[in-house]
Design a protein around this motif. Structure first.
Motif, PDB file in Angstrom:
ATOM      1  N   VAL A   1       0.669  -1.091   0.029  1.00  0.00           N
ATOM      2  CA  VAL A   1       0.062   0.113   0.002  1.00  0.00           C
ATOM      3  C   VAL A   1       1.085   1.355  -0.101  1.00  0.00           C
ATOM      4  CG1 VAL A   1      -1.859   1.170   1.231  1.00  0.00           C
ATOM      5  CG2 VAL A   1      -1.958  -1.223   1.349  1.00  0.00           C
ATOM      6  N   MET A   2       0.784   2.097  -0.982  1.00  0.00           N
ATOM      7  CA  MET A   2       1.533   3.223  -1.057  1.00  0.00           C
ATOM      8  C   MET A   2       1.522   4.020   0.006  1.00  0.00           C
ATOM      9  SD  MET A   2       1.242   6.287  -4.023  1.00  0.00           S
ATOM     10  CE  MET A   2       1.738   4.684  -5.481  1.00  0.00           C
ATOM     11  N   GLU A   3       2.878   4.530   0.551  1.00  0.00           N
ATOM     12  CA  GLU A   3       2.961   5.565   1.812  1.00  0.00           C
ATOM     13  C   GLU A   3       2.123   6.676   1.416  1.00  0.00           C
ATOM     14  OE1 GLU A   3       4.160   5.577   4.422  1.00  0.00           O
ATOM     15  OE2 GLU A   3       5.640   3.896   4.624  1.00  0.00           O
ATOM     16  N   GLN A   4       1.180   7.055   2.363  1.00  0.00           N
ATOM     17  CA  GLN A   4       0.360   8.269   2.261  1.00  0.00           C
ATOM     18  C   GLN A   4       1.203   9.576   1.838  1.00  0.00           C
ATOM     19  OE1 GLN A   4      -2.830   7.541   2.327  1.00  0.00           O
ATOM     20  NE2 GLN A   4      -3.039   9.612   1.418  1.00  0.00           N
ATOM     21  N   GLU A   5       2.316   9.697   2.453  1.00  0.00           N
ATOM     22  CA  GLU A   5       3.313  10.781   2.019  1.00  0.00           C
ATOM     23  C   GLU A   5       3.667  11.172   0.515  1.00  0.00           C
ATOM     24  OE1 GLU A   5       4.102  13.363   3.818  1.00  0.00           O
ATOM     25  OE2 GLU A   5       5.581  14.366   2.583  1.00  0.00           O
ATOM     26  N   ILE A   6       3.608  10.041  -0.157  1.00  0.00           N
ATOM     27  CA  ILE A   6       3.612  10.002  -1.652  1.00  0.00           C
ATOM     28  C   ILE A   6       2.417  10.776  -2.351  1.00  0.00           C
ATOM     29  CG2 ILE A   6       4.142   8.923  -4.162  1.00  0.00           C
ATOM     30  CD1 ILE A   6       5.700   6.796  -2.062  1.00  0.00           C
ATOM     31  N   LEU A   7       1.274  10.136  -1.845  1.00  0.00           N
ATOM     32  CA  LEU A   7       0.036  10.554  -2.147  1.00  0.00           C
ATOM     33  C   LEU A   7      -0.225  11.996  -2.022  1.00  0.00           C
ATOM     34  CD1 LEU A   7      -2.149   7.339  -1.649  1.00  0.00           C
ATOM     35  CD2 LEU A   7      -1.702   8.669  -3.859  1.00  0.00           C
ATOM     36  N   ASN A   8       0.019  12.385  -0.590  1.00  0.00           N
ATOM     37  CA  ASN A   8      -0.262  13.630   0.001  1.00  0.00           C
ATOM     38  C   ASN A   8       0.624  14.815  -1.128  1.00  0.00           C
ATOM     39  OD1 ASN A   8      -1.479  12.634   1.887  1.00  0.00           O
ATOM     40  ND2 ASN A   8      -0.128  12.996   3.443  1.00  0.00           N
ATOM     41  N   ARG A   9       1.942  14.344  -1.266  1.00  0.00           N
ATOM     42  CA  ARG A   9       2.709  15.379  -2.266  1.00  0.00           C
ATOM     43  C   ARG A   9       2.111  15.524  -3.469  1.00  0.00           C
ATOM     44  NH1 ARG A   9       9.053  13.486  -1.196  1.00  0.00           N
ATOM     45  NH2 ARG A   9       8.922  13.415   1.274  1.00  0.00           N
ATOM     46  N   GLY A  10       0.976  14.373  -4.180  1.00  0.00           N
ATOM     47  CA  GLY A  10       0.852  14.632  -5.477  1.00  0.00           C
ATOM     48  C   GLY A  10      -0.818  15.079  -5.327  1.00  0.00           C
ATOM     49  N   GLY A  11      -0.884  15.830  -3.928  1.00  0.00           N
ATOM     50  CA  GLY A  11      -2.455  16.328  -3.873  1.00  0.00           C
ATOM     51  C   GLY A  11      -3.506  15.489  -3.740  1.00  0.00           C
ATOM     52  N   LYS A  12      -3.178  14.196  -3.339  1.00  0.00           N
ATOM     53  CA  LYS A  12      -4.116  12.977  -3.232  1.00  0.00           C
ATOM     54  C   LYS A  12      -4.246  12.480  -1.755  1.00  0.00           C
ATOM     55  CE  LYS A  12      -3.519  11.167  -7.890  1.00  0.00           C
ATOM     56  NZ  LYS A  12      -4.478  12.247  -8.305  1.00  0.00           N
ATOM     57  N   THR A  13      -4.697  13.790  -0.943  1.00  0.00           N
ATOM     58  CA  THR A  13      -4.589  13.503   0.559  1.00  0.00           C
ATOM     59  C   THR A  13      -5.856  12.631   0.966  1.00  0.00           C
ATOM     60  OG1 THR A  13      -5.882  15.601   0.597  1.00  0.00           O
ATOM     61  CG2 THR A  13      -3.439  15.429   1.253  1.00  0.00           C
ATOM     62  N   ASP A  14      -6.779  12.547   0.189  1.00  0.00           N
ATOM     63  CA  ASP A  14      -8.115  11.663   0.588  1.00  0.00           C
ATOM     64  C   ASP A  14      -8.007  10.212   0.183  1.00  0.00           C
ATOM     65  OD1 ASP A  14      -9.069  13.846   1.882  1.00  0.00           O
ATOM     66  OD2 ASP A  14     -10.402  14.495   0.216  1.00  0.00           O
ATOM     67  N   ASN A  15      -7.108  10.060  -0.703  1.00  0.00           N
ATOM     68  CA  ASN A  15      -6.948   8.635  -1.580  1.00  0.00           C
ATOM     69  C   ASN A  15      -6.204   7.872  -0.935  1.00  0.00           C
ATOM     70  OD1 ASN A  15      -7.161  11.351  -3.640  1.00  0.00           O
ATOM     71  ND2 ASN A  15      -8.440   9.351  -4.403  1.00  0.00           N
ATOM     72  N   VAL A  16      -6.241   6.531  -1.412  1.00  0.00           N
ATOM     73  CA  VAL A  16      -5.298   5.415  -0.745  1.00  0.00           C
ATOM     74  C   VAL A  16      -4.807   4.810  -2.228  1.00  0.00           C
ATOM     75  CG1 VAL A  16      -5.233   3.193   0.397  1.00  0.00           C
ATOM     76  CG2 VAL A  16      -6.136   5.237   1.373  1.00  0.00           C
ATOM     77  N   ALA A  17      -3.609   4.087  -2.129  1.00  0.00           N
ATOM     78  CA  ALA A  17      -3.079   3.491  -3.277  1.00  0.00           C
ATOM     79  C   ALA A  17      -2.446   2.214  -2.989  1.00  0.00           C
ATOM     80  CB  ALA A  17      -2.493   4.543  -4.240  1.00  0.00           C
ATOM     81  N   TRP A  18      -2.602   1.259  -4.018  1.00  0.00           N
ATOM     82  CA  TRP A  18      -1.448   0.356  -4.185  1.00  0.00           C
ATOM     83  C   TRP A  18      -0.448   0.404  -5.156  1.00  0.00           C
ATOM     84  CZ3 TRP A  18      -1.815  -2.001  -8.552  1.00  0.00           C
ATOM     85  CH2 TRP A  18      -2.967  -2.598  -9.054  1.00  0.00           C
ATOM     86  N   ALA A  19       0.864  -0.318  -4.964  1.00  0.00           N
ATOM     87  CA  ALA A  19       1.800  -0.179  -6.195  1.00  0.00           C
ATOM     88  C   ALA A  19       2.315  -1.567  -5.951  1.00  0.00           C
ATOM     89  CB  ALA A  19       2.821   0.899  -5.691  1.00  0.00           C
ATOM     90  N   PHE A  20       2.813  -1.966  -7.135  1.00  0.00           N
ATOM     91  CA  PHE A  20       3.565  -3.234  -7.280  1.00  0.00           C
ATOM     92  C   PHE A  20       4.680  -2.968  -8.228  1.00  0.00           C
ATOM     93  CE2 PHE A  20       0.391  -4.090 -10.808  1.00  0.00           C
ATOM     94  CZ  PHE A  20       1.269  -4.407 -11.587  1.00  0.00           C
ATOM     95  N   GLY A  21       5.796  -4.020  -8.221  1.00  0.00           N
ATOM     96  CA  GLY A  21       6.991  -3.774  -9.126  1.00  0.00           C
ATOM     97  C   GLY A  21       7.347  -5.271  -9.408  1.00  0.00           C
ATOM     98  N   LEU A  22       7.196  -5.595 -10.688  1.00  0.00           N
ATOM     99  CA  LEU A  22       7.488  -7.048 -10.999  1.00  0.00           C
ATOM    100  C   LEU A  22       8.792  -7.129 -11.937  1.00  0.00           C
ATOM    101  CD1 LEU A  22       6.186  -8.333 -13.859  1.00  0.00           C
ATOM    102  CD2 LEU A  22       4.225  -8.223 -12.519  1.00  0.00           C
ATOM    103  N   GLY A  23       9.652  -8.308 -11.511  1.00  0.00           N
ATOM    104  CA  GLY A  23      10.927  -8.385 -12.557  1.00  0.00           C
ATOM    105  C   GLY A  23      10.259  -9.247 -13.595  1.00  0.00           C
ATOM    106  N   LEU A  24      10.416  -8.936 -14.880  1.00  0.00           N
ATOM    107  CA  LEU A  24       9.841  -9.333 -16.032  1.00  0.00           C
ATOM    108  C   LEU A  24      10.769 -10.687 -16.448  1.00  0.00           C
ATOM    109  CD1 LEU A  24       8.623  -6.907 -18.750  1.00  0.00           C
ATOM    110  CD2 LEU A  24       7.404  -8.219 -17.272  1.00  0.00           C
ATOM    111  N   GLU A  25      11.950 -10.476 -16.398  1.00  0.00           N
ATOM    112  CA  GLU A  25      12.934 -11.681 -16.434  1.00  0.00           C
ATOM    113  C   GLU A  25      12.658 -12.808 -15.688  1.00  0.00           C
ATOM    114  OE1 GLU A  25      13.870  -8.738 -17.131  1.00  0.00           O
ATOM    115  OE2 GLU A  25      15.489  -8.480 -18.681  1.00  0.00           O
ATOM    116  N   ARG A  26      12.310 -12.589 -14.307  1.00  0.00           N
ATOM    117  CA  ARG A  26      12.360 -13.657 -13.145  1.00  0.00           C
ATOM    118  C   ARG A  26      10.962 -14.325 -13.748  1.00  0.00           C
ATOM    119  NH1 ARG A  26      14.437 -13.294  -8.123  1.00  0.00           N
ATOM    120  NH2 ARG A  26      16.435 -12.559  -8.429  1.00  0.00           N
ATOM    121  N   LEU A  27       9.933 -13.636 -14.173  1.00  0.00           N
ATOM    122  CA  LEU A  27       8.521 -14.417 -14.315  1.00  0.00           C
ATOM    123  C   LEU A  27       8.866 -15.101 -15.866  1.00  0.00           C
ATOM    124  CD1 LEU A  27       5.846 -11.520 -13.518  1.00  0.00           C
ATOM    125  CD2 LEU A  27       6.336 -13.892 -12.361  1.00  0.00           C
ATOM    126  N   ALA A  28       9.593 -14.421 -16.786  1.00  0.00           N
ATOM    127  CA  ALA A  28       9.640 -15.118 -18.167  1.00  0.00           C
ATOM    128  C   ALA A  28      10.736 -16.187 -18.095  1.00  0.00           C
ATOM    129  CB  ALA A  28      10.191 -14.140 -19.009  1.00  0.00           C
TER     130      ALA A  28
END
Ligand code: PHE
Length: 378
Positions: free
Chosen positions: A225-252
């Protein structure tokens, strides 16, 4: 390639812009030659096939709501790569040993998270970013200094979780896990997977998904779940977000049964001709493996010694002929001096190597280890 001007995400870049003769630059020629190849944008390449399969999952399950970026310039500021995603000032990933610096304020992105904050600021709420990422690292069958990641971000509004009885964070965490488990099933069908609690500076809580492959648990993605501070700095104080990062080579590697990460860079017909646009299930048939050649190098290390620096030297000399660099002996004598012995495996996937050429490579390695790492050879 070396003298040409590259076009990276609409930005024109020449070799002198990337490989500079100054102390704050640690980008070797070999890395420059990988810039702009964008394996993830080739529809017939395993990485492109995988990217398209993930796109398909998001398009069908989220009604085309995810914006897709796969051509953002890999040269980013340290603000984008680290500060904007709250990576602490003393975090190891910022070190010269781990990241390729073009100058003191500019790096080759070490993760696609470098684009999170900027895209949020630009108003995107659901997006996927695919790109080549760069890390100084060890040498073995699953590590290569350039690889590819896909980042996913989804932003929720209070109305999304209000009726659920959950708070925004729990709602987003549940949605994230369901999304990624669905993705894993879309890609793998039945595969053994497990969630592991993790830590990333930009998410809280954070998780890793692991997949069972070749008798080992392989880490394939990080998320949270994205750190609230990142959203706040983007002006999205009321929102909540998720993020993922996947390695394509590992999966492939798992999906296509590709045994060595260097193969993704192969232009050998016996490799490239095995893959077809849109076909995820194909299993790679290895062409005959040529014999490996092992060479050892031993030296007394000093305080500034790092394995990544050694690997960079080996890579610079042997290129993709270097299959593995492995510490096989490590001891400290009575005087407190520490000796390391490394076994270097040389092997081409395309031909037999001659004794002469391997000896020549090894002599160059010894030479440069001695002159550049300031160690005492044994
Ligand atoms: N950027 C992380 C990495 O490269 C992966 C990640 C992305 C983790 C987004 C959490 C959220 O390892």
């Amino acid at each position: 390639v070396a003298s040409s001007v590259l076009e990276l995400g609409g930005v024109k870049i020449s070799k002198q812009d990337v490989v500079r003769d100054e102390p704050t630059n640690n980008v070797p020629d070999l890395i420059f030659t990988k810039l702009g190849l964008q394996l993830h944008r080739r529809d017939n390449h395993p990485l492109g096939i995988l990217k398209n399969a993930i796109y398909e999952y998001f398009d069908t399950n989220y009604n085309n709501q995810f914006h897709k970026f796969d051509d953002l310039c890999p040269i980013v500021t340290i603000k984008e790569n680290f500060d904007d995603v709250l990576v602490p000032a003393d975090h190891v990933s910022r070190s010269f040993n781990d990241t390729y610096y073009i100058d003191a304020g500019t790096v080759l992105r070490c993760h696609t998270s470098a684009h999170q904050a900027d895209l949020l600021r630009k108003g995107y709420a659901n997006f996927l970013v695919t790109g080549d990422v760069y890390r100084r690292d060890s040498i073995d069958s699953t590590h290569y200094p350039v690889f590819h990641q896909m980042e996913g971000v989804r932003v929720f509004n209070p109305s999304d979780w209000n009726d659920s009885g959950m708070d925004g964070t729990l709602y987003a965490a549940n949605d994230l896990k369901a999304c990624l488990e669905g993705l894993a099933r879309h890609l793998f069908g039945a595969v053994e997977m497990r969630w592991v609690d993790s830590y990333f500076p930009f998410t809280n809580p954070s998780f890793e998904l692991e997949i069972y492959f070749q008798e080992k648990w392989l880490e394939v993605l990080g998320c949270g779940v994205m750190e609230q501070e990142i959203l706040n700095r983007g002006g999205k104080t009321d929102n909540v977000a998720w993020a993922f990062g996947l390695g394509l080579e590992r999966l492939a590697m798992v999906l296509f049964d590709i045994p060595d990460i260097r193969l993704f860079w192969s232009t050998d017909k016996r490799f490239v001709s095995q893959f077809t646009k849109g076909q995820l299930g194909i299993k790679f048939k290895p062409f005959s493996k040529y014999p490996p050649c092992y060479k050892d190098v031993s030296f007394w290390i000093n305080d500034s010694f790092s394995e990544n620096n050694l690997c960079e030297i080996v890579r610079g000399i042997a290129g993709d002929l270097a299959e593995e660099v492995q510490l096989i002996d490590n001891f400290t004598n009575k005087k407190g001096m520490t000796s390391h012995c490394y076994r270097i495996t040389y092997r081409s996937m395309e031909r037999s190597l001659t004794d002469e050429e391997i000896n020549e490579l090894q002599w160059n390695v010894r030479d440069q280890v001695q002159s550049q790492l300031n160690v005492v050879m044994r």
